[in-house]
Motif scaffolding. Structure first.
Motif, mmCIF file in Angstrom:
data_model
loop_
_atom_site.group_PDB
_atom_site.id
_atom_site.type_symbol
_atom_site.label_atom_id
_atom_site.label_comp_id
_atom_site.label_asym_id
_atom_site.label_seq_id
_atom_site.Cartn_x
_atom_site.Cartn_y
_atom_site.Cartn_z
ATOM 1 N N UNK A 20 39.119 22.110 -31.118
ATOM 2 C CA UNK A 20 40.270 22.145 -30.214
ATOM 3 C C UNK A 20 39.848 22.239 -28.763
ATOM 4 N N UNK A 21 40.804 22.402 -27.897
ATOM 5 C CA UNK A 21 40.566 22.518 -26.446
ATOM 6 C C UNK A 21 39.538 23.600 -26.122
ATOM 7 N N UNK A 22 39.585 24.695 -26.897
ATOM 8 C CA UNK A 22 38.664 25.819 -26.654
ATOM 9 C C UNK A 22 37.264 25.553 -27.212
ATOM 10 N N UNK A 23 37.084 24.367 -27.832
ATOM 11 C CA UNK A 23 35.767 24.009 -28.355
ATOM 12 C C UNK A 23 35.498 24.552 -29.741
ATOM 13 N N UNK A 24 36.421 25.377 -30.270
ATOM 14 C CA UNK A 24 36.191 25.963 -31.586
ATOM 15 C C UNK A 24 36.804 25.075 -32.679
ATOM 16 N N UNK A 25 36.231 25.143 -33.900
ATOM 17 C CA UNK A 25 36.643 24.245 -34.988
ATOM 18 C C UNK A 25 38.148 24.268 -35.290
ATOM 19 N N UNK A 26 38.700 23.085 -35.534
ATOM 20 C CA UNK A 26 40.085 22.960 -35.995
ATOM 21 C C UNK A 26 40.080 23.059 -37.524
ATOM 22 N N UNK A 27 41.135 23.647 -38.073
ATOM 23 C CA UNK A 27 41.213 23.815 -39.526
ATOM 24 C C UNK A 27 41.382 22.466 -40.232
ATOM 25 N N UNK A 28 42.044 21.527 -39.566
ATOM 26 C CA UNK A 28 42.307 20.231 -40.183
ATOM 27 C C UNK A 28 42.056 19.130 -39.152
ATOM 28 N N UNK A 29 41.480 17.995 -39.515
ATOM 29 C CA UNK A 29 40.992 17.655 -40.853
ATOM 30 C C UNK A 29 39.712 18.408 -41.198
ATOM 31 N N UNK A 30 39.378 18.496 -42.500
ATOM 32 C CA UNK A 30 38.119 19.128 -42.883
ATOM 33 C C UNK A 30 36.936 18.336 -42.306
ATOM 34 N N UNK A 31 35.757 18.984 -42.199
ATOM 35 C CA UNK A 31 34.612 18.257 -41.637
ATOM 36 C C UNK A 31 34.107 17.137 -42.556
ATOM 37 N N UNK A 32 33.402 16.195 -41.953
ATOM 38 C CA UNK A 32 32.700 15.150 -42.708
ATOM 39 C C UNK A 32 31.311 15.712 -43.006
ATOM 40 N N UNK A 33 30.867 15.615 -44.256
ATOM 41 C CA UNK A 33 29.538 16.120 -44.594
ATOM 42 C C UNK A 33 28.516 14.999 -44.405
ATOM 43 N N UNK A 34 27.474 15.295 -43.638
ATOM 44 C CA UNK A 34 26.436 14.301 -43.375
ATOM 45 C C UNK A 34 25.113 14.707 -44.016
ATOM 46 N N UNK A 35 24.435 13.729 -44.621
ATOM 47 C CA UNK A 35 23.112 13.971 -45.210
ATOM 48 C C UNK A 35 22.164 12.930 -44.624
ATOM 49 N N UNK A 36 21.121 13.402 -43.963
ATOM 50 C CA UNK A 36 20.165 12.505 -43.314
ATOM 51 C C UNK A 36 18.823 12.659 -44.013
ATOM 52 N N UNK A 37 18.219 11.543 -44.404
ATOM 53 C CA UNK A 37 16.909 11.588 -45.047
ATOM 54 C C UNK A 37 15.959 10.659 -44.291
ATOM 55 N N UNK A 38 14.778 11.141 -43.971
ATOM 56 C CA UNK A 38 13.771 10.317 -43.283
ATOM 57 C C UNK A 38 12.556 10.163 -44.187
ATOM 58 N N UNK A 39 12.123 8.917 -44.363
ATOM 59 C CA UNK A 39 10.956 8.638 -45.204
ATOM 60 C C UNK A 39 9.988 7.760 -44.429
ATOM 61 N N UNK A 40 8.683 8.036 -44.578
ATOM 62 C CA UNK A 40 7.679 7.192 -43.936
ATOM 63 C C UNK A 40 7.478 5.915 -44.744
ATOM 64 N N UNK A 41 7.430 4.789 -44.020
ATOM 65 C CA UNK A 41 7.100 3.497 -44.634
ATOM 66 C C UNK A 41 5.950 2.954 -43.807
ATOM 67 N N UNK A 42 4.727 3.350 -44.154
ATOM 68 C CA UNK A 42 3.595 3.007 -43.297
ATOM 69 C C UNK A 42 3.789 3.703 -41.967
ATOM 70 N N UNK A 43 3.745 2.936 -40.872
ATOM 71 C CA UNK A 43 3.946 3.575 -39.562
ATOM 72 C C UNK A 43 5.408 3.461 -39.114
ATOM 73 N N UNK A 44 6.272 3.050 -40.045
ATOM 74 C CA UNK A 44 7.699 2.985 -39.733
ATOM 75 C C UNK A 44 8.434 4.106 -40.451
ATOM 76 N N UNK A 45 9.719 4.260 -40.122
ATOM 77 C CA UNK A 45 10.521 5.299 -40.760
ATOM 78 C C UNK A 45 11.820 4.705 -41.268
ATOM 79 N N UNK A 46 12.123 5.065 -42.495
ATOM 80 C CA UNK A 46 13.427 4.676 -43.053
ATOM 81 C C UNK A 46 14.363 5.877 -42.959
#
Lengths: 114, 164
Positions: free
Chosen positions: B97-123
């Motif tokens: 909200x305006x005060x920067x604190x979490x709003x009750x609705x909508x619920x948050x989106x859950x994020x999952x980040x995975x990093x894997x090495x592919x030689x000298x690159x990253x997936x």
């Protein structure tokens, strides 16, 4: 705005309709060519009634409509609804594509500094 | 090309994006860990983000705002729910909200980040999980004000998923 025009109930019906592999296949077929339920039923190892039910689910989600053509009813795709469904997830996809490009730009700066 | 694949699962209500970068896993991890780097790519086009707080530990809180073309502000928050540096990050991302604190609705989106090495690159694989269709609708409707809705009528992808 597209998102506002689409109620939550409508969106739910569309996504539930698209969540089934047979219904996606039926939809793909009628996008290519309008056809009767009996013509569709020949493609699946299930009863005519079961195929009829799948078509009804697609119909309630406004993904397809039935149209009388002589003695039979033909099922055809409702392109407007399809466009809306595609756009909904697409909008979120575009945000992530934008983010990936942003990360790439930051990483490219490392190489310029070397 | 950076983006390798995008998978939209309407049943599980997830969007999965796989991207590859010409950099090490440790380097890509820093674009998430360092708020000065994170804020350069997190916001939608035309809405740069500013992270006022970014506690990169399990249970840590982030607070950010995004500034639109007319100076309007959209506020958000994260709670980090899992960290295995430099390979895995999970967090909840919601509106505030305006005060920067979490709003009750909508619920948050859950994020999952995975990093894997592919030689000298990253997936990098990111999974965004919504509670249900209504949730995705709500997030996009709110996000619309931030110019998130870039996409226009590209029906090909959903049709490609239904054919054959």
């Amino acid at each position: 705005m597209v998102v506002d025009e689409w109620s939550e109930a409508e969106a739910d019906r569309v996504f539930q309709a698209l969540a089934d592999v047979t219904r996606r296949d039926i939809l793909a077929r009628v996008i290519r060519q309008r056809q009767s339920v009996s013509a569709l039923a020949r493609h699946y190892p299930m009863s005519f009634a079961a195929v009829q039910k799948h078509v009804a689910v697609l119909e309630r989600a406004a993904l397809v409509t039935k149209e009388r053509h002589g003695r039979e009813q033909l099922v055809h795709a409702n392109v407007t609804t399809l466009h809306r469904a595609a756009r909904l997830l697409e909008a979120y996809e575009q945000l992530w594509r934008h983010r990936a490009r942003g990360i790439e730009e930051i990483l490219a700066e490392d190489q310029e500094e070397e | 090309m950076t983006v390798v694949s995008v998978h939209k699962d309407v049943e599980a209500m997830t969007l999965t994006l796989v991207a590859e970068f010409a950099a090490s896993v440790e380097r890509v991890w820093r674009v998430w860990e360092d708020p000065r780097q994170l804020e350069r790519w997190w916001g939608p086009p035309g809405w740069p983000a500013t992270f006022e707080r970014h506690e990169f530990v399990v249970g840590g809180q982030s607070r950010y705002h995004m500034t639109g073309p007319d100076g309007q502000k959209s506020r958000g928050w994260w709670t980090i729910t899992a960290i295995e540096a430099p390979h895995r990050l999970e967090f909840d991302d919601g509106f505030a909200g305006e005060d920067g604190e979490p709003l009750a609705s909508p619920p948050p989106v859950h994020g999952i980040v995975t990093l894997e090495a592919l030689g000298d690159r990253t997936r990098m694989t990111t999974v965004s999980k919504f509670a249900d269709t209504a949730h995705l609708e709500q997030v996009l409707a709110m996000g619309a004000e931030e110019g998130m809705r870039l996409a226009l009528g590209q029906i090909d992808e959903i049709l490609a998923g239904t054919a054959d």
